[in-house]
Write an enzyme that holds these catalytic residues in place. Structure first.
Site, mmCIF file in Angstrom:
data_model
loop_
_atom_site.group_PDB
_atom_site.id
_atom_site.type_symbol
_atom_site.label_atom_id
_atom_site.label_comp_id
_atom_site.label_asym_id
_atom_site.label_seq_id
_atom_site.Cartn_x
_atom_site.Cartn_y
_atom_site.Cartn_z
ATOM 1 N N LYS A 255 36.263 30.551 75.065
ATOM 2 C CA LYS A 255 37.106 30.823 73.894
ATOM 3 C C LYS A 255 38.214 31.792 74.303
ATOM 4 O O LYS A 255 37.982 32.694 75.113
ATOM 5 C CB LYS A 255 36.220 31.435 72.799
ATOM 6 C CG LYS A 255 36.903 31.655 71.460
ATOM 7 C CD LYS A 255 35.872 32.149 70.431
ATOM 8 C CE LYS A 255 36.467 32.342 69.050
ATOM 9 N NZ LYS A 255 35.441 32.730 68.048
ATOM 10 N N SER B 30 35.290 29.887 63.853
ATOM 11 C CA SER B 30 36.529 30.009 64.566
ATOM 12 C C SER B 30 36.525 29.480 65.996
ATOM 13 O O SER B 30 37.604 29.287 66.572
ATOM 14 C CB SER B 30 36.945 31.483 64.589
ATOM 15 O OG SER B 30 36.023 32.233 65.349
ATOM 16 N N SER C 220 30.820 31.702 63.574
ATOM 17 C CA SER C 220 31.842 30.998 64.369
ATOM 18 C C SER C 220 31.355 30.223 65.585
ATOM 19 O O SER C 220 32.145 29.535 66.233
ATOM 20 C CB SER C 220 32.906 31.981 64.831
ATOM 21 O OG SER C 220 33.800 32.201 63.778
#
Ligand code: GLN
Length: 497
Positions: free
Chosen positions: A80, A155, A179
């Site tokens: 990420k 996310s 997330s």
């Protein structure tokens, strides 16, 4: 001809160790799949071609010298974009950090690389991890590999989509309120939020420091367990004061039977308003699977769980306001040119560097922490946190694991959640384990009858019982069957010569 879509992380590492193929061949096949598939998925903000080939060559050179190879030797991994990795940008999908070069490597990344993983690149996310759909990224929209007109969740949507589309075998995400688990459920992959403190956050851009946790995505529970081994190898990280010494073999209890063990469920959570019929059906299927495996089901209560969303949307923004104060154009981040004063430079840099949701959260945090308001909201939110944590303790005195939905519905379409408070409800089942700090995982149980999209169940265990979490998750996966790479992408590139 083998294809990376159907090889597990362990099979890839074994193949590299035994010389069935080289790490470089794997890296090239993965790069090939990434480039082809990401034209439609847009999971990556940056593909690190050179780094991938360099690390693969290092793995092959180690093998040639007869050195021992790590458990992830040659396994393609994505990170990420809130995780620093030297040689790549770390943008948090924000204009604020658009040109920010990672000055060092986060511990979670360096541990994956130390285990032999091949870094394919950095994945898209909601700006600074605020969101549940990856739509708040300032750079691009990531598409759900099962249906390109839908969001991948968020996310960590880029990481979930990259694994689901077979662009990588494993990916890392961060989970402050869901997330990892929510995008995993939207994309039909396994996503684990380990116990708070189990995995180091050093080098990961902070959102809510009392809630943030790093964890893996994979297509199977075994792959996720293997990633957990790499993430915790070496024990406590002195660079993260919350890090604990969790140096365990997460594969050791993978196949333990769940016979005679107890799975708890909270009827109010399964019947809650806003849950779709197909999610309820999936819960029933998961309960039936545990019963068929010999586990007993027990009704339990989490009486204060209704306060979890409200408490989170106080604690999270307050912590975010404090953590994001450093992005002022001087210490970090975009700097507005030609400003007359330092104060105007800081406010204009922030006004132009942050997107709408990042501003909303910080304004909310600033308001909630202001004098007079603080006692009414922040202090109450902390009280709710204590009550929720006590509820969990009471529930876990009676059961080994808790079963609940991962999300109230399957992946929605772009733009469908235009009201932010509606979006915040996406996290109704995930937030409580960030509040309490215990481990949790989302495991696919099939495709929904109405939407045709992946549906997952969520399991939770007491803090630092993460191996038990993996045992239960594996039992469920054995009954439900892991989902394959999303059909639209399977076999498009990714072939090993
Ligand atoms: N969707 C939640 C939020 O917007 C959780 C985000 C996260 O876990 N990073 O705050």
């Amino acid at each position: 001809m083998a294809n990376l879509d159907t090889l597990s992380a362990q099979e890839i590492a074994r193949g590299v160790a035994e010389g069935s193929f080289s790490a470089k061949e794997v890296a090239q096949a993965a790069l090939d799949a990434c480039v082809q598939r990401d034209r439609e998925v847009d999971a990556f903000l940056e593909i690190t071609y050179d780094l991938a080939l360099e690390r693969a060559e290092a793995v092959d050179a180690a093998r040639a010298k007869g050195e021992p190879l790590g458990p992830l030797a040659g396994v393609p991994v994505a990170f990420k974009d809130n995780m620093n990795m030297e040689g790549s940008h770390t943008t948090c999908a924000s204009r604020m950090l658009e040109s920010y070069d990672s000055p060092y490597t986060a511990t979670c990344v360096s541990r994956m690389l130390a285990a032999g993983a091949i870094p394919l690149g950095k994945t898209n996310m909601d700006e600074f991890a605020f969101g549940s759909s990856t739509e708040s990224s300032c750079f691009q929209q990531t598409h759900n590999p099962w249906d390109l007109s839908r969001v991948p969740g968020g996310s960590s949507g880029g990481s979930a989509a990259a694994v689901s589309a077979g662009e990588v075998t494993l990916a890392l995400g961060s989970d402050t309120g869901g997330s990892i688990r929510q995008p995993a459920s939207f994309c039909g992959v396994v996503g684990m939020k380990p116990t708070y403190g189990a995995v180091s956050r050093y080098g990961v851009v902070a959102f809510g420091s009392s809630l943030d946790q790093v964890g893996p995505f994979g297509r199977t529970v075994a792959d996720v367990a293997l990633a957990m081994n790499a993430l915790t190898a070496g024990g406590r990280d002195p660079m993260d004061s919350t890090s604990q010494d969790v140096n365990l073999d997460f594969l050791e209890h993978l196949d333990d039977p769940v016979e005679g063990r107890c799975v708890g469920y909270v009827p109010a959570l399964i019947e809650a308003a806003g849950i779709t019929h197909e999610v309820r059906e999936a819960m029933q299927a998961a309960m039936d699977a545990f019963e068929a495996a010999g586990a007993t089901l027990k009704e339990v209560e989490l009486p204060h769980i209704d306060a979890a969303i409200s408490a989170y949307y106080v604690i999270g923004p307050c912590e975010a306001f404090s953590n994001l104060a450093r992005f002022d154009g001087v210490r970090y981040g975009y700097q507005e040119p030609n400003c007359a004063t330092l104060a105007s430079q800081s406010s204009l840099s922030r006004a132009h560097g942050f997107g709408a949701e990042a501003k909303r959260r910080q304004l909310l945090g600033a308001y909630l922490l202001s004098s007079g308001i603080y006692d009414e909201y922040y202090v109450h939110a902390l009280e709710a946190r204590t009550l929720i944590t006590q509820d969990y303790k009471k529930a876990f005195d009676q059961v080994d694991a808790l079963l609940m939905p991962a999300a109230p519905r399957t992946a929605f379409h772009f733009g469908e959640m235009s009201d932010p408070t509606q979006m915040y409800l996406s996290d109704m089942f995930t937030i409580s384990s960030n509040i309490a700090g215990n481990g949790s995982i989302s495991v696919p149980v099939g495709l929904g009858h109405d939407s045709g999209m992946p549906v997952s169940a969520q399991l939770q265990t007491p803090a630092f019982h993460d191996r038990t979490l993996i045992t239960f998750a594996h039992a469920l996966e054995k009954a439900a069957g892991a989902l394959p790479v999303a059909p639209r992408f399977a076999g498009k590139g990714g072939y090993l010569a």
